[in-house]
Design an enzyme around this catalytic site. Structure first.
Site, short mmCIF file in Angstrom:
data_model
loop_
_atom_site.label_atom_id
_atom_site.label_comp_id
_atom_site.label_asym_id
_atom_site.label_seq_id
_atom_site.Cartn_x
_atom_site.Cartn_y
_atom_site.Cartn_z
NE ARG A 35 7.52 -7.19 -4.39
CZ ARG A 35 8.03 -6.59 -3.32
NH1 ARG A 35 8.97 -7.18 -2.64
NH2 ARG A 35 7.57 -5.42 -2.94
CE LYS A 198 1.50 10.78 11.92
NZ LYS A 198 2.78 10.54 12.56
N GLY A 354 2.29 2.65 -0.98
CA GLY A 354 1.87 2.40 0.41
C GLY A 354 0.60 1.59 0.55
N GLY A 377 7.70 2.52 -2.35
CA GLY A 377 8.59 3.69 -2.25
C GLY A 377 8.91 4.28 -3.61
P1 AMP Z 1 -0.65 5.90 4.27
O1 AMP Z 1 0.38 4.84 4.50
O2 AMP Z 1 -0.16 7.28 4.48
O3 AMP Z 1 -1.38 5.70 2.96
O4 AMP Z 1 -1.71 5.74 5.45
C1 AMP Z 1 -2.53 4.64 5.54
C2 AMP Z 1 -3.14 4.58 6.90
O5 AMP Z 1 -3.96 5.70 7.13
C3 AMP Z 1 -4.02 3.37 7.07
O6 AMP Z 1 -3.41 2.50 7.96
C4 AMP Z 1 -5.32 3.93 7.61
O7 AMP Z 1 -5.83 3.21 8.69
C5 AMP Z 1 -4.92 5.32 8.08
N1 AMP Z 1 -6.05 6.23 8.12
C6 AMP Z 1 -6.91 6.51 7.15
N2 AMP Z 1 -7.89 7.34 7.61
C7 AMP Z 1 -7.64 7.60 8.90
C8 AMP Z 1 -8.28 8.37 9.92
N3 AMP Z 1 -9.38 9.03 9.65
N4 AMP Z 1 -7.75 8.37 11.13
C9 AMP Z 1 -6.63 7.68 11.39
N5 AMP Z 1 -5.96 6.95 10.47
C10 AMP Z 1 -6.46 6.90 9.24
#
Ligand code: AMP
Length: 396
Positions: A35, A198, A354, A377
C-alpha cells in the site's frame, strides 16, 4: 475535472489521503509494503514538481481512542525507505502542532500525520474536523481507493474546502479507469467471472453486471444454489435454499438481456470439507448425498477456457473452488492461467474484491493480469454500480 498532471506543485503543500492501513507484526514492523508502494508515484510527482507532501491515513480501528499500538509513527521509517525521502512525523493530525509542522515543511519534504481515526470525527465525516484537516494543504489529493466507499472526513468531506484544488492521485485514477473499462468502455466480448461462497453476497453485483457483460461465468459455492434451483441434486454442497427463486430470476434476466451464463458442468466433489477428503468428479447436477462440490471439474474448465480466451475484457471476482485447500485449488489456478493467456492475447483483465485478490497473490498471477484492485469493499461497491462518496467528492 483536473487530473494530478494538471497541477504543478512547485511551492505548494499537497494534502494527500493515502491508505497506509498496513499490517504490523508484534514488533510493530510493517509486514507488507504494497500500500505504501502504491502511493509512491503520487508522492514523487508532488516532490519532483518542487512541492511538499502531507500524508494522512488511518491505521486499524482505534475508534476515537489514542491507542499507541495503532500510531502511524510505527510505519514512518518504512515509508521513508519506500519513498526514498526521510519522512517527518507529527503526533497529531489536526490542531496547532500539526499546523506548525506543516508550516515548517520545506519543498521536497514529506510529513506523516498521526492516525486520523484517533478522532471519532473522522469516521463520522465531521465538518469541523474536515475543515481543520483542510488547513494543512493548498491542494487536496485523494489516493486512497480502499476507503473511497466511506464518506469520512479525510476521504470525502474535506474535498469541499478545495473547490478548485482537488484531484485523484495516480492510484485512485488507475482504479477508476480499470472499473470504467469493465463497466463501460471495454472491448467486447466483456466477461465477468463471479465465484466465491455465497449468492447472497454477490446478488447486487450480478444484477448490476448483467447490463454490462456478454458472458457471465458463475463458479465456486454460488454454483449449487443455481443448480438446485433448476432441479439438480447438489448433495451436501453449500447452497442457499432461500435464494433459489432469486437464482432463477437472475437466469431469466440474463436470457432477456442476451447474456450467456456459464455454470459448471462437472465438479470435484469431496466426502468432507477437508483437504484429505476422498474426491471424485461428478456432474454438477448429480452430486450424491454425503458429497459436496469443492472445485470445478475438467469439463467445466474446458468450457471456462474457451469462454475466457474469447473475451476481450475480463472481470474476475471470487475463486471457483475452495482454493485455500491445495486439493481444491486447481480450478482457481486454471482460471488464473486462462486469464493470463487471454491477457497475453490482448484482453484487459481486472481482478478485484474480496478473496480473488488473495487467490491471485497466492498463486502469483498478480503480474499476469492487467490490474489487481487495491480496494476490497470499494471495488465490490463499484461493481454493484454505486457511486463512491470519495470519488463523487472529487468530481463535484
Ligand atoms: P468470497 O469472499 O465471496 O469471494 O468467497 C470466497 C470463499 O469462497 C473462499 O474462501 C472459498 O473457499 C469459498 N468457496 C469457493 N468455492 C466453494 C465451494 N464450492 N464450497 C464452499 N466454499 C467455497
Amino acid at each position: 475535472m483536473k487530473t494530478l498532471d494538471d497541477f504543478n506543485f512547485e511551492d505548494k503543500k499537497a494534502l494527500i489521503r493515502v491508505d497506509f492501513n498496513v499490517p504490523l507484526n508484534e514488533d510493530f514492523e510493517v509486514t507488507d509494503t504494497n500500500r505504501i508502494e502504491a502511493a509512491k508515484p503520487t508522492i514523487i510527482k508532488v516532490l519532483e514538481d518542487g512541492g511538499s507532501a502531507i500524508l494522512m491515513s488511518h491505521l486499524g480501528r482505534p475508534k476515537g481512542q489514542k491507542n499507541p499500538d495503532l500510531s502511524l509513527k510505527h510505519i514512518c521509517d518504512t515509508v521513508s525507505e519506500v519513498i526514498g525521502v526521510s519522512v517527518k512525523f507529527v503526533p497529531d493530525c489536526i490542531g496547532d502542532e500539526a499546523e506548525k509542522a506543516v508550516a515548517e515543511l520545506q519543498n521536497g519534504e514529506v510529513l506523516l500525520l498521526e492516525n486520523l481515526r484517533y478522532y471519532d470525527e473522522e469516521e463520522k465525516g465531521d465538518e469541523e474536523f474536515a475543515k481543520k484537516l483542510s488547513k494543512l494543504g493548498d491542494v487536496y489529493i485523494n489516493d486512497a481507493f480502499g476507503t473511497a466507499h466511506r464518506a469520512h472526513a479525510s476521504t470525502t468531506i474535506v474535498a469541499k474546502y478545495f473547490p478548485d484544488a482537488k484531484c485523484f492521485g495516480y492510484l485512485l485514477a488507475k482504479e477508476i479507469e480499470a472499473i470504467e473499462k469493465v463497466m463501460r468502455t471495454g472491448e467486447k466480448p466483456v466477461l465477468a467471472i463471479l465465484g466465491g461462497a455465497k449468492v447472497s453476497s454477490k446478488i447486487t453485483i450480478i444484477e448490476n453486471i448483467l447490463d454490462k457483460v456478454d458472458d457471465l461465468i458463475i463458479g465456486g459455492g454460488m454454483t449449487y444454489t443455481f443448480v438446485k434451483a433448476q432441479g439438480g441434486k447438489v448433495g451436501d454442497s453449500i447452497c442457499e435454499d432461500d435464494k433459489m427463486d432469486l437464482a432463477m430470476d437472475i437466469l431469466k434476466q440474463a436470457k432477456e438481456k442476451g447474456v450467456n451464463v456459464h455454470i459448471p458442468l462437472d465438479v470435484v466433489a469431496a466426502d468432507d470439507f477437508n483437504n484429505e477428503a476422498n474426491t471424485k468428479v461428478v456432474d454438477v447436477d448429480k452430486i450424491p448425498d454425503g458429497w459436496q462440490g469443492l472445485d470445478a471439474g475438467p469439463k467445466t474448465l474446458e468450457n471456462f477456457k474457451s469462454v475466457i480466451l474469447n473475451a476481450k475484457t475480463i472481470l474476475w471476482n471470487g475463486p471457483v473452488g475452495v482454493f485455500e485447500m491445495e486439493n481444491f485449488a486447481k480450478g482457481t489456478i486454471a482460471v488464473g492461467n486462462y486469464i493470463d493467456q487471454a491477457t497475453q492475447n490482448g484482453a484487459f483483465s481486472l481482478v478485484g474484491g474480496g478473496d480473488s485478490v488473495a487467490a491471485v497473490k497466492q498463486f502469483g498471477f498478480e503480474e499476469k493480469v492487467s490490474y489487481v484492485s487495491t480496494g476490497g469493499g470499494a471495488m465490490l461497491e463499484s461493481l454493484e454500480g454505486k457511486t463512491l462518496p470519495g470519488i463523487a467528492a472529487i468530481i463535484a
